[in-house]
Design a protein around this motif. Structure first.
Motif, short mmCIF file in Angstrom:
data_model
loop_
_atom_site.label_atom_id
_atom_site.label_comp_id
_atom_site.label_asym_id
_atom_site.label_seq_id
_atom_site.Cartn_x
_atom_site.Cartn_y
_atom_site.Cartn_z
N PHE A 12 0.83 -1.21 0.00
CA PHE A 12 0.00 0.00 0.00
C PHE A 12 0.86 1.26 0.00
N ARG A 13 1.83 1.32 0.92
CA ARG A 13 2.63 2.53 1.07
C ARG A 13 3.40 2.87 -0.21
N LYS A 14 3.89 1.86 -0.88
CA LYS A 14 4.67 2.10 -2.10
C LYS A 14 3.80 2.55 -3.26
N SER A 15 2.51 2.22 -3.23
CA SER A 15 1.64 2.61 -4.34
C SER A 15 0.67 3.74 -3.96
N LEU A 16 0.22 3.75 -2.70
CA LEU A 16 -0.79 4.71 -2.21
C LEU A 16 -2.06 4.69 -3.06
#
Length: 78
Positions: A12-16
């Motif tokens: 999630f954090r890497k793609s947002l």
């Protein structure tokens, strides 16, 4: 395979994408918003002192001399 909480948080954090991202007003209106969000995506400084449960759900960093924090929380949709 089965993904760990840390794996899910990293994805999630890497793609947002595919989740709700909430920004504070200061980040939302910052002329450096994209740089700040990119710092979240690139964050990898996890250690037992800042990630004691190995969930990769929190981080702190600096952009242009200012400190920022990010946090991933899960909420029941209902």
């Amino acid at each position: 395979g089965n993904l760990t909480i840390a794996d899910k948080n990293d994805l999630f954090r890497k793609s947002l994408v595919n989740f709700t991202v909430i920004l504070t007003n200061s980040v939302y209106h910052s002329p450096h918003k994209n740089e700040i969000l990119e710092a979240v995506r690139q964050f990898s400084d996890f250690s037992p002192s800042n990630d004691p449960y190995n969930e990769h759900d929190y981080g702190a960093f600096n952009v242009r001399g200012k400190s920022y924090f990010w946090k991933i929380d899960y909420y029941d949709a209902e």
